[in-house]
Design an enzyme around this catalytic site. Structure first.
Site, PDB file in Angstrom:
ATOM      1  CB  ILE A 139      -0.951   0.004   1.218  1.00  0.00           C
ATOM      2  CG1 ILE A 139      -1.896   1.223   1.177  1.00  0.00           C
ATOM      3  CG2 ILE A 139      -0.197  -0.041   2.526  1.00  0.00           C
ATOM      4  CD1 ILE A 139      -2.964   1.198   2.263  1.00  0.00           C
ATOM      5  CB  SER A 140       1.238   4.065  -2.336  1.00  0.00           C
ATOM      6  OG  SER A 140       1.401   3.340  -3.531  1.00  0.00           O
ATOM      7  CD  GLN A 141       6.062   8.283   1.534  1.00  0.00           C
ATOM      8  OE1 GLN A 141       6.729   7.842   0.586  1.00  0.00           O
ATOM      9  NE2 GLN A 141       6.441   9.331   2.227  1.00  0.00           N
TER      10      GLN A 141
END
Length: 225
Positions: free
Chosen positions: A74-76
């Protein structure tokens, strides 16, 4: 844009997932250069802890990428916010996301009242994301397919967000971008990626701008169950 997300009561967490913790994340994003208030509000209200494994819930509102299985992340939050505010500058209504992953980026876009189409090549991740969308009452259209080919039957799109990196922009995706539309994608190989913004002009040409150095998983072809 108006905020249209309505959460189910049980979707709102407590303790390390409380609203106060989310507000602190938004404050950090603002300090890091995110200025679009609609984007910040979407980050504030979308419960990121629901998009990761329960064991990692205490880290949900850190500004960092987290594993979601199948070698994906899950992206930053800063990256999600930067990509979101970039595409919002073109005032989109219909958005294609390539790489559903956990579903978090699609949920942030959906929270902004956008018509969201998302494609994921890993079936297990897509099934989990769909459950999250339903739990949040979000009408996000999703498809299990090779994201590199986009979703042409619903194009052209006002904006396209690509959440995995390719050595170059994928022609099939660029072709599905509407005139005046904006595509944001990580471009490059391992260790040398940049977040690139592409805008399609009325004469058919495209304008490119590099937004920031980033690190994403690779954009792969094919499908997995």
């Amino acid at each position: 844009m108006s905020q249209r997300l309505r959460l189910q009561p049980e979707a709102v967490g407590i303790g390390m997932t409380s609203q106060r913790v989310r507000d602190r994340l938004v404050d950090r994003l603002r300090e890091s250069g995110i200025t679009d208030e609609a984007t910040l509000n979407a980050i504030r209200v979308v419960p990121r802890h629901l998009f990761i494994d329960e064991a990692l819930a205490s880290r949900a509102y850190e500004d960092t990428a987290l594993p979601i299985g199948h070698g994906q992340t899950i992206s930053q939050p800063w990256v999600v916010a930067r990509m979101t505010e970039a595409v919002l500058q073109s005032a989109p209504k219909k958005v294609l996301e390539v790489g559903t992953g956990s579903g978090y980026q699609a949920a942030v876009l959906g929270a902004l009242g956008l018509e969201v189409y998302t494609v994921e090549r890993i079936g297990d991740l897509l099934r989990q994301a769909r459950k999250r969308f339903r739990a949040l009452g979000m009408n996000i259209r999703s498809k299990h397919d090779d994201g590199r080919i986009g979703w042409a039957e619903h194009g052209p799109f006002d904006a396209i967000v690509v959440t995995a990196a390719a050595p170059a922009l994928v022609d099939a995706l660029v072709e599905q971008l509407a005139v005046g539309g904006r595509l944001v994608a990580p471009v490059g190989g391992p260790g040398a990626q940049s977040l690139v913004q592409l805008t399609r002009r009325e004469d058919g040409s495209v304008a490119h701008e590099v937004l920031a150095p980033v690190t994403f998983v690779p954009l792969l072809s094919g499908m997995l169950d």
